[in-house]
Design an enzyme around this catalytic site. Structure first.
Site, PDB file in Angstrom:
ATOM      1  N   MET A  71      21.888  22.006 -51.479  1.00  0.00           N
ATOM      2  CA  MET A  71      22.717  21.771 -50.171  1.00  0.00           C
ATOM      3  C   MET A  71      21.910  20.456 -49.507  1.00  0.00           C
ATOM      4  O   MET A  71      20.722  20.676 -49.241  1.00  0.00           O
ATOM      5  CB  MET A  71      22.812  22.758 -49.249  1.00  0.00           C
ATOM      6  CG  MET A  71      23.736  23.976 -49.764  1.00  0.00           C
ATOM      7  SD  MET A  71      25.237  23.527 -50.215  1.00  0.00           S
ATOM      8  CE  MET A  71      25.934  22.780 -48.575  1.00  0.00           C
ATOM      9  N   HIS A  81      32.319  27.741 -54.402  1.00  0.00           N
ATOM     10  CA  HIS A  81      30.946  27.646 -53.897  1.00  0.00           C
ATOM     11  C   HIS A  81      31.059  28.856 -53.028  1.00  0.00           C
ATOM     12  O   HIS A  81      31.733  28.645 -51.582  1.00  0.00           O
ATOM     13  CB  HIS A  81      30.767  26.356 -52.971  1.00  0.00           C
ATOM     14  CG  HIS A  81      29.661  26.444 -52.359  1.00  0.00           C
ATOM     15  ND1 HIS A  81      29.303  25.430 -51.454  1.00  0.00           N
ATOM     16  CD2 HIS A  81      28.468  27.067 -52.193  1.00  0.00           C
ATOM     17  CE1 HIS A  81      27.991  25.567 -50.805  1.00  0.00           C
ATOM     18  NE2 HIS A  81      27.524  26.480 -51.093  1.00  0.00           N
ATOM     19  N   HIS A 103      36.266  21.192 -55.623  1.00  0.00           N
ATOM     20  CA  HIS A 103      35.126  21.994 -55.213  1.00  0.00           C
ATOM     21  C   HIS A 103      35.797  22.804 -53.877  1.00  0.00           C
ATOM     22  O   HIS A 103      36.580  22.305 -53.087  1.00  0.00           O
ATOM     23  CB  HIS A 103      33.980  21.130 -54.527  1.00  0.00           C
ATOM     24  CG  HIS A 103      32.892  22.140 -54.073  1.00  0.00           C
ATOM     25  ND1 HIS A 103      31.953  22.636 -55.045  1.00  0.00           N
ATOM     26  CD2 HIS A 103      32.489  22.130 -52.858  1.00  0.00           C
ATOM     27  CE1 HIS A 103      30.999  23.253 -54.201  1.00  0.00           C
ATOM     28  NE2 HIS A 103      31.269  22.857 -52.946  1.00  0.00           N
ATOM     29  N   SER A 150      35.603  17.941 -52.345  1.00  0.00           N
ATOM     30  CA  SER A 150      35.737  19.331 -51.638  1.00  0.00           C
ATOM     31  C   SER A 150      36.987  19.455 -50.850  1.00  0.00           C
ATOM     32  O   SER A 150      37.226  18.595 -49.828  1.00  0.00           O
ATOM     33  CB  SER A 150      34.561  19.489 -50.635  1.00  0.00           C
ATOM     34  OG  SER A 150      34.677  20.534 -49.922  1.00  0.00           O
ATOM     35  N   ASP A 171      35.268  25.499 -50.928  1.00  0.00           N
ATOM     36  CA  ASP A 171      34.063  26.186 -50.358  1.00  0.00           C
ATOM     37  C   ASP A 171      34.681  27.386 -49.424  1.00  0.00           C
ATOM     38  O   ASP A 171      35.600  27.381 -48.577  1.00  0.00           O
ATOM     39  CB  ASP A 171      33.641  25.155 -49.107  1.00  0.00           C
ATOM     40  CG  ASP A 171      33.078  23.958 -49.599  1.00  0.00           C
ATOM     41  OD1 ASP A 171      31.832  24.226 -50.257  1.00  0.00           O
ATOM     42  OD2 ASP A 171      33.244  22.858 -49.719  1.00  0.00           O
ATOM     43  N   ASP A 197      25.495  18.585 -52.666  1.00  0.00           N
ATOM     44  CA  ASP A 197      26.619  18.885 -51.699  1.00  0.00           C
ATOM     45  C   ASP A 197      26.288  18.609 -50.454  1.00  0.00           C
ATOM     46  O   ASP A 197      25.456  19.438 -49.778  1.00  0.00           O
ATOM     47  CB  ASP A 197      27.095  20.401 -52.001  1.00  0.00           C
ATOM     48  CG  ASP A 197      28.325  20.783 -51.287  1.00  0.00           C
ATOM     49  OD1 ASP A 197      29.177  20.076 -50.503  1.00  0.00           O
ATOM     50  OD2 ASP A 197      28.788  21.871 -51.476  1.00  0.00           O
ATOM     51  N   MET A 207      29.728  30.735 -49.989  1.00  0.00           N
ATOM     52  CA  MET A 207      28.884  30.849 -48.886  1.00  0.00           C
ATOM     53  C   MET A 207      28.926  32.422 -48.260  1.00  0.00           C
ATOM     54  O   MET A 207      29.677  32.502 -47.230  1.00  0.00           O
ATOM     55  CB  MET A 207      29.131  29.826 -47.972  1.00  0.00           C
ATOM     56  CG  MET A 207      28.461  28.666 -48.422  1.00  0.00           C
ATOM     57  SD  MET A 207      28.989  27.256 -47.747  1.00  0.00           S
ATOM     58  CE  MET A 207      30.648  26.916 -48.740  1.00  0.00           C
ATOM     59  N   MET A 234      33.788  30.822 -46.947  1.00  0.00           N
ATOM     60  CA  MET A 234      32.866  31.143 -45.894  1.00  0.00           C
ATOM     61  C   MET A 234      33.191  32.273 -45.263  1.00  0.00           C
ATOM     62  O   MET A 234      34.412  32.491 -44.944  1.00  0.00           O
ATOM     63  CB  MET A 234      32.614  29.834 -44.995  1.00  0.00           C
ATOM     64  CG  MET A 234      32.427  28.488 -45.561  1.00  0.00           C
ATOM     65  SD  MET A 234      32.492  27.340 -44.206  1.00  0.00           S
ATOM     66  CE  MET A 234      32.171  25.772 -45.394  1.00  0.00           C
TER      67      MET A 234
HETATM   68  C1  DX5 Z   1      29.343  22.620 -46.362  1.00  0.00           C
HETATM   69  C2  DX5 Z   1      29.984  22.665 -47.780  1.00  0.00           C
HETATM   70  C3  DX5 Z   1      30.671  21.120 -48.381  1.00  0.00           C
HETATM   71  C4  DX5 Z   1      31.309  20.318 -47.669  1.00  0.00           C
HETATM   72  C5  DX5 Z   1      30.911  18.920 -47.904  1.00  0.00           C
HETATM   73  O1  DX5 Z   1      28.879  23.678 -46.287  1.00  0.00           O
HETATM   74  O2  DX5 Z   1      29.469  23.309 -48.789  1.00  0.00           O
HETATM   75  O3  DX5 Z   1      31.143  21.400 -49.799  1.00  0.00           O
HETATM   76  O4  DX5 Z   1      32.803  20.443 -47.797  1.00  0.00           O
HETATM   77  O5  DX5 Z   1      31.513  18.097 -47.094  1.00  0.00           O
HETATM   78  P1  DX5 Z   1      31.255  16.722 -46.763  1.00  0.00           P
HETATM   79  O6  DX5 Z   1      31.197  16.020 -47.959  1.00  0.00           O
HETATM   80  O7  DX5 Z   1      32.128  16.247 -45.600  1.00  0.00           O
HETATM   81  O8  DX5 Z   1      29.591  16.635 -46.021  1.00  0.00           O
HETATM   82 ZN    ZN Z   2      30.228  23.261 -51.274  1.00  0.00          ZN
END
Ligand code: DX5
Ligand code: ZN
Length: 231
Positions: free
Chosen positions: A138, A67, A33, A8, A35, A177, A69, A37
């Site tokens: 998650m 992903h 990946h 990620s 993310d 994840d 969010m 947000m």
């Molecule tokens: C959290 C993200 C993850 C995050 C995971 O909301 O969806 O993808 O980057 O990070 P680690 O592996 O550090 O928990």
């Molecule tokens: Zn993620």
């Protein structure tokens, strides 16, 4: 089963993003990946479609898993697919027509994924599974990297794996994840997951390629053990 490892980008050095993306490509990971947000669906902001486009430019052969969010992922699907998303994961808890959003992703030839927060029941996603290529559990509360893995999600992973076996939907991938390292990846594999997103654990490695191979092998060994136990 084929096991996929997805570092990620959230855990990368943002001052050197292009090289961090190339590092993931050179590590031989199945996907990067990304993310996204919105500071509304989750209490944090990350980055937008420009970074997806950057990944396509600097590492064109590296698959991009995006992903979302976002409270309204439906309003941004097109922009992320235009920027080069190869798969898009939306939350079942989002405030939009989930059926329509998954169909819109698939209509573009992009892989569709549905995500559950750690507290969300598997029954919530069952009506949509025919429109999904992957389900993402998650294993932390979404919003931040570097959090501790929540083991209470493991029975839900096993529940879905058993359900899709019974429903003849074995092509569906199960992703996890949050808080993924060698130990937690093995736990998830032993409960039926086959795709592993890992942020901080992968980016802190000196040799990411070796870590990708090792995580894959450990998961395959966990699956073999499981198959042996179940006869
Ligand atoms: C959290 C993200 C993850 C995050 C995971 O909301 O969806 O993808 O980057 O990070 P680690 O592996 O550090 O928990
Ligand atoms: Zn993620």
């Amino acid at each position: 089963m084929k096991f996929h490892i997805l570092p990620s980008l959230l855990a990368a050095d943002f001052g050197d993003l292009a090289n961090e993306i190339k590092r993931v490509e050179e590590a031989g990971a199945e996907a990067l990946h990304l993310d996204i947000m919105d500071a509304h669906f989750v209490p944090n902001l990350s980055f937008g479609p420009d970074v997806v486009e950057l990944a396509r430019r600097v590492a064109p052969t590296l698959f991009r898993s995006v992903h979302l969010m976002l409270t309204r992922p439906d309003l941004y699907l097109e922009r992320f697919m235009e920027a080069g998303a190869d798969s898009v994961q939306i939350h079942v808890e989002a405030d939009c027509d989930i059926w329509q959003a998954l169909a819109a992703i698939r209509a573009r030839g992009v892989r569709s994924g549905l995500v559950l927060r750690p507290q969300t029941e598997v029954s919530m996603i069952k009506p949509y599974l025919l429109l999904c290529d992957e389900v993402l559990f998650m294993t932390v509360n979404p919003g931040y990297g570097g959090q501790a893995f929540m083991a209470e999600v493991l029975p839900r992973i096993a529940e879905l794996r058993a359900y899709i076996a019974g429903a003849e939907m074995q092509a569906l991938d199960i992703m996890v994840d949050g808080g993924i390292n060698y130990e937690t990846a093995v736990d998830c594999a032993a409960h039926g997951a086959n795709m592993f997103v890992a942020g901080s654990f992968m980016f802190k490695q000196n040799d990411m390629g070796a870590a990708v191979i090792k995580m894959r092998e450990l998961c395959a060994a966990a699956e073999r053990k499981l198959l042996k136990q179940s006869g």
